[in-house]
Design an enzyme around this catalytic site. Structure first.
Site, PDB file in Angstrom:
ATOM      1  CG  HIS A  30      -1.931  -1.042   1.291  1.00  0.00           C
ATOM      2  ND1 HIS A  30      -3.213  -0.891   0.778  1.00  0.00           N
ATOM      3  CD2 HIS A  30      -1.883  -2.297   1.792  1.00  0.00           C
ATOM      4  CE1 HIS A  30      -3.893  -2.003   0.988  1.00  0.00           C
ATOM      5  NE2 HIS A  30      -3.116  -2.866   1.594  1.00  0.00           N
ATOM      6  CE  LYS A  42      -6.319  13.763   0.161  1.00  0.00           C
ATOM      7  NZ  LYS A  42      -6.260  12.635  -0.768  1.00  0.00           N
ATOM      8  NE  ARG A  43      -3.023   9.350   9.558  1.00  0.00           N
ATOM      9  CZ  ARG A  43      -2.914   8.972  10.834  1.00  0.00           C
ATOM     10  NH1 ARG A  43      -3.977   8.666  11.541  1.00  0.00           N
ATOM     11  NH2 ARG A  43      -1.733   8.921  11.431  1.00  0.00           N
ATOM     12  CE  LYS A  89      -2.060  10.626   2.904  1.00  0.00           C
ATOM     13  NZ  LYS A  89      -2.857   9.823   1.967  1.00  0.00           N
ATOM     14  CB  THR A  95      -9.983   4.941  -0.946  1.00  0.00           C
ATOM     15  OG1 THR A  95      -9.433   5.308   0.318  1.00  0.00           O
ATOM     16  CG2 THR A  95      -9.345   3.667  -1.435  1.00  0.00           C
ATOM     17  CE  LYS A 111     -13.744   5.943   1.057  1.00  0.00           C
ATOM     18  NZ  LYS A 111     -12.737   5.976   2.146  1.00  0.00           N
TER      19      LYS A 111
HETATM   20  C1  26W Z   1       4.494   1.059   9.729  1.00  0.00           C
HETATM   21  C2  26W Z   1       3.531   2.210   9.867  1.00  0.00           C
HETATM   22  C3  26W Z   1       2.580   2.225   8.721  1.00  0.00           C
HETATM   23  C4  26W Z   1       1.234   1.958   8.956  1.00  0.00           C
HETATM   24  C5  26W Z   1       0.337   2.004   7.895  1.00  0.00           C
HETATM   25  C6  26W Z   1       3.031   2.535   7.457  1.00  0.00           C
HETATM   26  C7  26W Z   1       2.131   2.559   6.380  1.00  0.00           C
HETATM   27  C8  26W Z   1       0.810   2.276   6.631  1.00  0.00           C
HETATM   28  C9  26W Z   1      -0.181   2.235   5.522  1.00  0.00           C
HETATM   29  C10 26W Z   1       0.318   1.446   4.410  1.00  0.00           C
HETATM   30  C11 26W Z   1      -0.477   3.536   5.046  1.00  0.00           C
HETATM   31  C12 26W Z   1      -1.737   3.556   4.231  1.00  0.00           C
HETATM   32  O1  26W Z   1      -2.786   3.650   4.777  1.00  0.00           O
HETATM   33  N1  26W Z   1      -1.564   3.550   2.896  1.00  0.00           N
HETATM   34  C13 26W Z   1      -2.668   3.931   2.059  1.00  0.00           C
HETATM   35  O2  26W Z   1      -3.366   2.759   1.651  1.00  0.00           O
HETATM   36  C14 26W Z   1      -4.514   3.087   0.876  1.00  0.00           C
HETATM   37  C15 26W Z   1      -5.290   1.810   0.584  1.00  0.00           C
HETATM   38  O3  26W Z   1      -4.627   1.034  -0.353  1.00  0.00           O
HETATM   39  C16 26W Z   1      -4.135   3.830  -0.410  1.00  0.00           C
HETATM   40  O4  26W Z   1      -5.292   4.199  -1.089  1.00  0.00           O
HETATM   41  C17 26W Z   1      -3.302   5.069  -0.074  1.00  0.00           C
HETATM   42  O5  26W Z   1      -2.810   5.649  -1.271  1.00  0.00           O
HETATM   43  C18 26W Z   1      -2.132   4.676   0.822  1.00  0.00           C
HETATM   44  O6  26W Z   1      -1.420   5.830   1.270  1.00  0.00           O
END
Ligand code: 26W
Length: 751
Positions: free
Chosen positions: A295, A486-487, A492, A594, A598
């Protein structure tokens, strides 16, 4: 609701009233006179749960009797939001419950708000997992979600079908309530220490989606939920199957990023150590069972654990990982004889002062499928993150473009638009979103344009009321609602949006007669703890907002809001009310996004870069129905290659120079110590790692096009209608159907 499922419960309006009153009395021990809103909400959700649980039991029984293949979705995050309204829709009792409420003198909207969000996640990854659970059940695919936190089986009802899958969440409990020996040894503290420690494992959500914390507890959490899940999966398999060779035919496990990747070593350990299976037989089962979804491309988000920590927490798994790596590097040697550099590059172990275990490499080597979440993202996985793996395992890396569930993100969050759509094209789109394309025929119809924009207007009035309540700011609901939710993360580029707002503000101050479309800029975002630059950007947006919103000189022509506590239920109020969707990440950084899907599904127009799924949204809606600007991935790569100097752009654009310096000055923070926002200005001036400066002018010019388009009401209405009509591809039903066909090789089971 497909009719053949005969619930033993009477779900007529009268039946529902009885169910609610009975659960209030017998399950909550409350009488109608003293019951609070929360009691009524709980009583109703328990009543509805009994309808859904009956179907869940039937579903589980059919799956068991037919010894079906199941998908197991392993995720450390499930951002479910509120379950109440979604369950009412999927149980097919929404209208009847509203009638029952009226007869009981209750207000649905009031009770709906009593529920807290089930916020077991941070952002995109966690919400995607929840949308996927909804689509799996709706497509009648036998599936179980496994996660962590507070032990519950959460029923997951399909929409318009009888399937009810479930989400199983693990909680860690201390073996003994109270350790008397310890008490005798070290007193009360000592006695409960063990209890607290073991229970902490599942209690602490990691609010971090930026860097891999490397925290011991995080690895413990990951192993804990993986061990519980695999034990449960194997128990269910062995209950229905003798031959281990059948395991991959009956079990497909999807790893939601690397967070559950230790599952690869855990299954190998179980098959070898607990069932005495020879290495190769076990490994063949492991690799045919697991699939991994990536992701993010952000290097800092790719998890690596020190070999030392592995040795301490999971020593046996470390042994197995070393053996996996030894055999894997023999494979690499066979393909690239003598090429030590490529071995180092591909190894599961990163050499260096501290040896690290590369969890992404363990996931890739241990899986038969590795997928990206949007076409561009998957291309970058193949070319930049995993080029050697792509060469070694041709065809393993594949694309599965993300999607969203239209049940929550249209039917439930935008009932006005849902009714209008159904009034034109009938039902069916809820389970087959491609049916929305029939709306194209009405894109030029003045009456439909009027009705469509009226829905948007009514949703904006609702949001304006929430903004007034939560931020104490009155906004003009006829203004253009420009939404960036978003985050909070530098890639971003919420700070690029802020630079444009400052430019607009400065133009208005310099030329009060400037004729712009009134705008309400709406931000909402949480930042990972310890992410100082993110916190500084939030501070800057709030400081600028306070200044602009109280500046009489600009007569309310622009307002800036930062809505607190962004979460799923708030997104469900903002998304239907948006005119413009900000998707302005640096090209090559947002894996998919995503929120973009929406917002466009609910009739917002997108301003964005050619990044993530924006590229595919443009392909679907048409170039003339989206506002694209900025550097492409190739141009970003070329600029960084030749050496990027932000001051070059700073010097050649007067307006840019002015707003970069303005945001870093104390102008917006007069009552705070000088320089609180300086770090943001310096970041842009000295490094600007996410290329805000080169994209500032193209962004600003593009926003002028947006401004012009919004004034042409009929043109804007047509563009908005065509966005809604052409978002069928981005249903998570389509995404899940692709996973089921290409990765899990699984068929629906009709209940
Ligand atoms: C290790 C800490 C950590 C925790 C969560 C690092 C990275 C994450 C996630 C991968 C971050 C995340 O939420 N990524 C998002 O995933 C979405 C679903 O596929 C995508 O639509 C977003 O572009 C992506 O940033």
């Amino acid at each position: 609701m497909s009719s053949e499922f005969q619930s033993s419960l009477d779900t007529s309006v009268t039946g529902l009233k009885t169910l609610i009153l009975n659960s209030l009395k017998f399950r909550l021990a409350r009488d109608t006179a003293s019951a609070t809103k929360r009691d009524w909400a709980l009583a109703t959700s328990k009543a509805v749960q009994s309808i859904i649980v009956e179907r869940m039991i039937a579903t589980t029984a059919v799956h068991h009797n037919q010894n079906v293949k199941r998908v197991y979705y392993l995720s450390l995050e499930f951002l479910m939001g509120r379950l109440f309204s979604n369950s009412l829709y999927s149980a097919g009792v929404m209208d009847d419950i509203v009638h029952a409420f009226e007869e009981l003198g209750l207000d649905y909207e009031e009770l709906r708000r009593e529920e807290y969000d089930m916020g077991l996640g941070n952002g995109g990854l966690g919400r995607l997992a929840s949308c996927f659970l909804d689509s799996l059940a709706t497509l009648d695919i036998p599936a179980i979600g496994y996660g962590i936190h507070y032990p519950y089986d959460i029923p997951v009802p399909g929409y318009g079908t009888n399937t009810v899958n479930f989400l199983r969440l693990w909680e860690s409990r201390a073996p003994a309530e109270f350790d008397f020996e310890a008490f005798n040894r070290g007193g009360y503290e000592e006695a409960v220490r063990e209890k607290n420690h073991s229970e902490t494992i599942s209690k602490v959500p990691y609010p971090n989606d930026k860097t891999d914390s490397g925290k011991e507890l995080r690895l413990l959490q990951q192993y804990f939920f993986v061990a519980c899940s695999l034990k449960d999966i194997i128990r269910r398999f062995r209950r229905e199957n003798e031959d281990w060779q059948n395991f991959p035919e009956k079990v497909a496990i999807q790893l939601n990023d690397t967070h559950p990747a230790i599952a690869v070593a855990e299954l190998q350990r179980i098959l070898q150590d607990d069932y005495g299976m020879p290495w190769d037989q076990a490994w063949s089962i492991v690799t045919r069972t697991f699939a991994y979804t990536n992701h993010t491309l952000l290097p800092e988000a790719l998890e690596k654990w020190s070999v030392g920590l592995f040795q301490k927490i999971v020593p046996r798994h470390l042994q197995i990982i070393f053996e996996i790596n030894k055999r894997f590097l023999e494979e690499v040697e066979a393909k690239w004889p003598g090429d030590t550099e490529i071995k180092q590059h591909l190894s599961l172990i990163e050499e260096g002062s501290v040896q690290m275990v590369r969890m992404a490499h363990l996931a890739v080597v241990g899986s038969h499928s590795v997928n990206g979440v949007a076409a561009l993202h998957t291309e970058l996985l193949k070319k930049e993150l995993f080029p050697d793996f792509d060469a070694l395992y041709p065809g393993k890396i594949n694309n599965k473009t993300n999607g969203i569930t239209p049940r929550r993100w249209l039917l439930a969050c935008n009932p006005r638009l849902s009714e209008l759509i159904t009034s034109k094209i009938g039902h069916g789109w809820e389970r087959d979103l491609d049916k929305l394309r029939a709306l194209e025929a009405y894109a030029d119809d003045p009456q439909f344009q009027f009705d469509f924009m009226n829905v948007k207007q009514a949703n904006k009035v609702d949001l304006a009321r929430i903004i007034e309540r939560d931020c104490g700011v009155a906004v003009n609901s006829a203004a253009l609602f420009d939404v960036h939710v978003k985050r909070l993360h530098e890639y971003k580029r919420q700070h690029l949006n802020l630079l444009h707002i400052l430019a607009l503000y400065r133009r208005l101050l310099q030329d009060p007669g400037l004729d712009i479309t009134p705008r309400v800029f709406i931000f909402a975002a949480k930042a990972a703890p310890g992410y100082d630059m993110a916190k500084c950007i939030i501070k800057a947006i709030n400081a600028v907002a306070k200044c602009i919103n109280n500046d009489k000189r600009i007569e309310d022509r622009i307002k800036v809001l930062f809505l607190p506590n962004y979460r799923v239920s708030l997104a469900q109020r903002i998304v239907p009310a948006a005119d413009l969707s900000e998707q302005i990440s640096t090209a090559g950084k947002e894996a998919s996004g995503t929120g973009n899907m929406k917002l466009a599904l609910n009739g917002a127009l997108t301003i964005g870069t050619l990044d993530g799924a924006n590229v595919e949204i443009k392909e679907e809606v048409g170039d003339e129905n989206i506002f694209i600007f900025g550097l492409t991935v190739e141009e970003v790569r070329a600029l960084l290659k030749k050496g990027y100097d932000p001051q070059e752009y700073y010097m050649k654009n007067e307006e840019l120079r002015a707003v970069v310096d303005w945001v870093g000055s104390n102008y917006f923070t007069p009552d705070e110590p000088p320089g609180v926002l300086r770090m943001l200005r310096d970041n842009l001036y000295y490094s600007d790692p996410f290329l805000c400066l080169p994209d500032f002018e193209p962004y600003s010019e593009c926003q002028k096009k947006v401004d012009a388009a919004f004034r042409q009401e009929s043109r804007w209405a047509k563009m908005a209608i065509l966005n809604t009509a052409r978002m069928g591809k981005f249903s998570s039903d389509r995404t899940i159907a692709e996973y089921a066909r290409d990765i899990w090789k699984i068929e629906p089971i009709h209940i």
